[in-house]
Design a protein around this motif. Structure first.
Motif, PDB file in Angstrom:
ATOM      1  N   ARG A  34      38.382  50.786  52.900  1.00  0.00           N
ATOM      2  CA  ARG A  34      38.417  51.122  51.480  1.00  0.00           C
ATOM      3  C   ARG A  34      38.553  49.835  50.674  1.00  0.00           C
ATOM      4  NH1 ARG A  34      43.401  54.633  50.842  1.00  0.00           N
ATOM      5  NH2 ARG A  34      44.080  53.421  52.649  1.00  0.00           N
ATOM      6  N   PHE A  35      37.899  49.798  49.533  1.00  0.00           N
ATOM      7  CA  PHE A  35      37.869  48.581  48.728  1.00  0.00           C
ATOM      8  C   PHE A  35      39.265  48.132  48.318  1.00  0.00           C
ATOM      9  CE2 PHE A  35      36.920  46.249  44.705  1.00  0.00           C
ATOM     10  CZ  PHE A  35      36.176  45.226  45.288  1.00  0.00           C
ATOM     11  N   ALA A 100      35.398  38.618  57.646  1.00  0.00           N
ATOM     12  CA  ALA A 100      34.495  39.762  57.762  1.00  0.00           C
ATOM     13  C   ALA A 100      34.677  40.518  59.067  1.00  0.00           C
ATOM     14  CB  ALA A 100      33.046  39.310  57.613  1.00  0.00           C
ATOM     15  N   ASP A 101      35.288  39.877  60.066  1.00  0.00           N
ATOM     16  CA  ASP A 101      35.539  40.564  61.339  1.00  0.00           C
ATOM     17  C   ASP A 101      36.389  41.813  61.136  1.00  0.00           C
ATOM     18  OD1 ASP A 101      34.062  38.726  62.734  1.00  0.00           O
ATOM     19  OD2 ASP A 101      35.778  37.502  63.343  1.00  0.00           O
ATOM     20  N   VAL A 102      37.303  41.752  60.165  1.00  0.00           N
ATOM     21  CA  VAL A 102      38.151  42.916  59.885  1.00  0.00           C
ATOM     22  C   VAL A 102      37.310  44.066  59.342  1.00  0.00           C
ATOM     23  CG1 VAL A 102      40.103  43.750  58.514  1.00  0.00           C
ATOM     24  CG2 VAL A 102      40.128  41.435  59.446  1.00  0.00           C
ATOM     25  N   LEU A 103      36.340  43.744  58.504  1.00  0.00           N
ATOM     26  CA  LEU A 103      35.475  44.774  57.931  1.00  0.00           C
ATOM     27  C   LEU A 103      34.581  45.415  58.990  1.00  0.00           C
ATOM     28  CD1 LEU A 103      34.360  42.921  54.674  1.00  0.00           C
ATOM     29  CD2 LEU A 103      35.889  44.881  54.798  1.00  0.00           C
ATOM     30  N   ILE A 182      31.518  46.136  50.336  1.00  0.00           N
ATOM     31  CA  ILE A 182      32.851  45.602  50.028  1.00  0.00           C
ATOM     32  C   ILE A 182      32.810  44.088  49.954  1.00  0.00           C
ATOM     33  CG2 ILE A 182      35.188  45.289  50.951  1.00  0.00           C
ATOM     34  CD1 ILE A 182      35.023  48.151  52.016  1.00  0.00           C
ATOM     35  N   MET A 183      32.132  43.462  50.921  1.00  0.00           N
ATOM     36  CA  MET A 183      32.062  42.001  50.955  1.00  0.00           C
ATOM     37  C   MET A 183      31.295  41.467  49.751  1.00  0.00           C
ATOM     38  SD  MET A 183      33.486  39.940  53.024  1.00  0.00           S
ATOM     39  CE  MET A 183      33.692  38.174  52.813  1.00  0.00           C
ATOM     40  N   GLU A 187      32.706  38.993  46.845  1.00  0.00           N
ATOM     41  CA  GLU A 187      32.051  37.709  46.590  1.00  0.00           C
ATOM     42  C   GLU A 187      31.687  37.563  45.115  1.00  0.00           C
ATOM     43  OE1 GLU A 187      28.752  37.506  49.218  1.00  0.00           O
ATOM     44  OE2 GLU A 187      29.963  37.019  50.985  1.00  0.00           O
ATOM     45  N   LYS A 188      31.248  38.660  44.500  1.00  0.00           N
ATOM     46  CA  LYS A 188      30.894  38.621  43.085  1.00  0.00           C
ATOM     47  C   LYS A 188      32.102  38.254  42.228  1.00  0.00           C
ATOM     48  CE  LYS A 188      29.115  41.491  39.316  1.00  0.00           C
ATOM     49  NZ  LYS A 188      28.640  42.845  38.918  1.00  0.00           N
TER      50      LYS A 188
END
Length: 205
Positions: A34-35, A100-103, A182-183, A187-188
């Motif tokens: 979740r975000f 990102a590994d967690v995502l 989510i990533m 980043e934005k």
């Protein structure tokens, strides 16, 4: 239901394990992907306010107040704000790949299940047809009614394997896309704050 599982033979056990793993991973990903678990909007606005006023220590304190991915990335950006833009971007990209590994946690397992489940079903089909031909060799066509066990095993395991694989493929694609979104959203927002950070540094200098 139990009778169908018994007719499917021992290969229904690994197929069942695949199903249980898929269900467990689905629940875990729905809870954790979740975000809000990676970016706290309220804290982000506080960081934005501190950066706008050039109060870097205050921004760092907000980043350290909650150990989430966005805050960790912003803490790195603030600490290394004096680097050249290209170097800072590369540093953040490297950290983002590690974060990102967690995502993407457990997505490899889902992909593996989607691959092996239909293969297990196919193996059950082969095993069932072998039983059919063994029965034919021993009893001949006069005992054709004995073929039903092998045929049912072949059909049940194939159906079970596909029934697990198809939703697993869909779930894998869904969670992979969700992780990417989510990533990208993080980043934005990091880019927006980096521009604010850089513009304040330019004014200060």
């Amino acid at each position: 239901m139990m009778e169908m599982l018994q007719k499917g033979g021992w290969l229904m056990v690994p197929i069942g394990i695949c199903l249980i793993l898929t269900l467990a991973i689905t629940i875990e990903r729905l809870v954790n992907l979740r975000f809000s678990r990676y970016l706290d909007t309220e804290l982000m606005e506080k960081i934005r306010g501190y950066l706008g006023r050039g109060e870097f220590e205050g921004a760092l304190q907000v980043c350290r107040s909650k150990n989430i991915m966005f805050n960790r990335l912003m803490e790195t950006a603030i600490n290394y704000r004096e680097l050249e833009a290209a170097e800072l971007r590369q540093l953040l990209e490297d950290q983002s790949r590690q974060e990102a590994d967690v995502l993407e946690r457990f997505l490899t397992i889902l992909r593996t299940i989607a691959t092996i489940a239909p293969l297990l079903g196919l193996l059950g089909t082969v095993a069932g047809m072998i039983k059919v031909f063994q029965t034919l060799n021993v009893a001949g066509m006069s005992q054709a009614h004995n073929l039903s066990g092998g045929i049912s095993e072949a059909l049940i395991t194939t159906a079970a394997g596909m029934s697990v694989a198809i939703p697993t493929i869909v779930l894998h694609s869904y969670f992979e896309r969700r992780a990417t979104i989510i990533m990208l959203r993080m980043e934005k927002r990091i880019i927006e704050l980096l521009l604010l950070l850089r513009s304040h540094d330019a004014v200060s200098s």
